[in-house]
Design a protein around this motif. Structure first.
Motif, PDB file in Angstrom:
ATOM      1  N   UNK A  94      55.890  13.689  19.571  1.00  0.00           N
ATOM      2  CA  UNK A  94      54.831  13.070  19.709  1.00  0.00           C
ATOM      3  C   UNK A  94      53.501  13.523  18.663  1.00  0.00           C
ATOM      4  N   UNK A  95      53.912  14.696  18.282  1.00  0.00           N
ATOM      5  CA  UNK A  95      52.619  15.301  17.366  1.00  0.00           C
ATOM      6  C   UNK A  95      53.134  14.918  16.104  1.00  0.00           C
ATOM      7  N   UNK A 102      61.009  19.081  26.843  1.00  0.00           N
ATOM      8  CA  UNK A 102      59.533  18.860  27.004  1.00  0.00           C
ATOM      9  C   UNK A 102      58.909  19.232  25.533  1.00  0.00           C
ATOM     10  N   UNK A 103      59.473  20.649  24.893  1.00  0.00           N
ATOM     11  CA  UNK A 103      58.701  20.860  23.682  1.00  0.00           C
ATOM     12  C   UNK A 103      59.334  20.019  22.760  1.00  0.00           C
ATOM     13  N   UNK A 104      60.497  19.462  22.637  1.00  0.00           N
ATOM     14  CA  UNK A 104      61.011  18.545  21.522  1.00  0.00           C
ATOM     15  C   UNK A 104      60.143  17.185  21.599  1.00  0.00           C
ATOM     16  N   UNK A 105      59.757  16.829  23.050  1.00  0.00           N
ATOM     17  CA  UNK A 105      58.987  15.577  23.230  1.00  0.00           C
ATOM     18  C   UNK A 105      57.812  15.774  22.655  1.00  0.00           C
ATOM     19  N   UNK A 127      48.680   9.177  11.223  1.00  0.00           N
ATOM     20  CA  UNK A 127      47.547   9.879  10.535  1.00  0.00           C
ATOM     21  C   UNK A 127      47.505   9.594   8.972  1.00  0.00           C
ATOM     22  N   UNK A 128      48.759  10.217   8.181  1.00  0.00           N
ATOM     23  CA  UNK A 128      48.903  10.188   6.938  1.00  0.00           C
ATOM     24  C   UNK A 128      48.978   8.654   6.453  1.00  0.00           C
ATOM     25  N   UNK A 129      49.728   7.839   7.185  1.00  0.00           N
ATOM     26  CA  UNK A 129      49.609   6.440   6.800  1.00  0.00           C
ATOM     27  C   UNK A 129      48.179   5.683   6.747  1.00  0.00           C
ATOM     28  N   UNK A 130      47.683   6.039   7.964  1.00  0.00           N
ATOM     29  CA  UNK A 130      46.093   5.441   7.944  1.00  0.00           C
ATOM     30  C   UNK A 130      45.304   6.335   6.812  1.00  0.00           C
ATOM     31  N   UNK A 131      45.386   7.527   6.377  1.00  0.00           N
ATOM     32  CA  UNK A 131      44.781   8.212   5.055  1.00  0.00           C
ATOM     33  C   UNK A 131      44.957   7.340   3.995  1.00  0.00           C
TER      34      UNK A 131
END
Length: 417
Positions: A200-201, A193-196, A208-212
């Motif tokens: 996702x994060x 669950x932590x890896x998933x 977000x970086x690509x959009x920026x």
């Protein structure tokens, strides 16, 4: 019509029946009830042995014998709460029963059940010590037995406690392994669950970086071109039309990149490889990026050293986004002559963007309306994903930003513009 289920292979165990599952559930919810049932069954066996003894060599199984046997069986109800005390108490009643002249075998099954409980709940040391109690009572009964053999009694006093102790210890080890496996399974579930969650994060951060990068770069170009068109709209219409055309082309390219980037996030779409999406930005499209920067009036010179080759997709995109962000910063904050250096070495790739400091122009041009962000931090984080580094140097003649990415030696030369 639904197909019939496939037959069960012979090597797979047969699933437990519904009655067995209910019985285990009942024992887990009401342990006293299960212990009482086992004590009653053991007492019934002991009473049957005592009532069926008719050789006349032992004392008649009278009311006292019945009472002592029932009392010994009653102690087994608490065997899981206090296994050692129950075993010693049972052996004491069994010894008194033998001393009074009753058949020695009457309560032997109960002592083995109590010993099994000790072995299943205690370590090997206490188990060996506890096994001596029924062994001594068994041997004592063999000494008083007028019918049996002392050698047979001695053998049984060693064999039966040893066998029961081994089975109980094996059950204890199996239970401990089951608990360890259950704990390990729970830990693996939490780790999964932590890896998933982390995946996702990380994916959200990457998007977000690509959009920026896309939005900041293209909007900076559009802002400068629109300001230039507004500035020369009345005095130089051809230049205004050229600036507006560049702005429209830049907006179209930005929309195309954003559409290809966000298309994979829409549910129900086929594989992204099957979509008619634009190619992923990379160093192969560096000329388009430089042309957009030059169109804003910023002179850019390109220097390529080493043996040019195609980089892997991840580092290739990282290098392109670095150049895009660095040139956008030049566009927003310097606007002076800039040198882009691409250095291809066998074990690393280095990209450097060096500007000449703030440009001093006579005409007052509108500034891009892009707010301060986390461009340098984003470039450094993106580079760390591929074990790279980003260095920033500030001198008297401007800023120098350098990206270094480790690479594998090239297999064969590949032309890169």
């Amino acid at each position: 019509m639904q197909p019939l289920p496939a037959p069960r292979p012979w090597w797979q165990p047969r699933p437990a029946g519904l009655g067995h599952g209910r019985l285990r559930g009942l024992g887990s919810r009401h342990p006293w009830l299960l212990d009482g049932a086992l004590a009653a069954a053991t007492g019934a066996v002991s009473l049957g042995i005592g009532a069926g003894e008719s050789t006349g060599l032992y004392r008649e199984f009278d009311a006292l014998g019945w009472g002592m046997t029932c009392l010994a069986a009653l102690t087994l109800v608490a065997r899981r709460r206090a296994p050692m005390i129950v075993l010693l108490l049972f052996c004491a009643i069994w010894t008194a029963h033998i001393t009074l002249g009753y058949h020695p075998v009457v309560n032997s099954s109960g002592s083995l059940l109590a010993l099994y409980t000790v072995a299943a709940t205690r370590p090997i040391g206490p188990t060996v010590a506890a096994a001596s109690a029924p062994a001594v009572v068994w041997l004592y009964g063999g000494v008083l037995d007028r019918q049996g053999s002392l050698v047979a009694a001695f053998t049984q006093s060693l064999m039966w406690p040893a066998v029961v102790s081994y089975l109980g210890s094996a059950a204890r080890r199996l239970h401990e392994r089951g608990e360890q496996l259950a704990a390990l399974t729970e830990q693996l579930r939490r780790d999964r669950q932590e890896l998933a969650r982390r995946a996702v994060s990380d994916e959200r951060l990457r998007i977000a970086r690509d959009l920026h990068d896309v939005v900041a770069h293209h909007l900076s170009v559009v802002s400068i071109q629109a300001g230039l068109a507004w500035y020369v709209l009345d005095t130089d219409p051809p230049t205004a039309r050229s600036a507006l055309r560049t702005a429209l082309d830049t907006v179209g390219e930005a929309l195309t990149e954003m559409r290809g980037m966000l298309g994979v996030l829409r549910p129900g779409l086929p594989d992204p490889a099957e979509l008619d999406s634009p190619p992923t930005p990379g160093l192969a499209r560096i000329d388009d990026l430089l042309c957009r920067i030059r169109a804003t009036g910023v002179p850019v010179r390109t220097v390529v050293t080493g043996l040019p080759r195609a980089l892997p997709p991840g580092p290739d995109l990282c290098a392109y986004r670095f150049l895009q962000e660095a040139l956008t910063n030049v566009l927003n904050h310097a606007g002076s002559a800039t040198t882009v250096t691409l250095d291809y070495q066998p074990d690393r790739f280095t990209a450097t963007v060096a500007d000449g400091g703030p440009a001093h122009t006579v005409r007052r041009m509108p500034q891009p309306t892009t707010g301060g962000g986390r461009g340098l931090t984003g470039m450094a984080e993106r580079a760390r994903q591929y074990r790279g580094t980003v260095a920033v140097e500030h001198g008297d003649d401007g800023f120098t930003v350098t990206l270094t990415l480790p690479t594998s030696p090239p297999e064969q030369p590949t032309h890169v513009p």
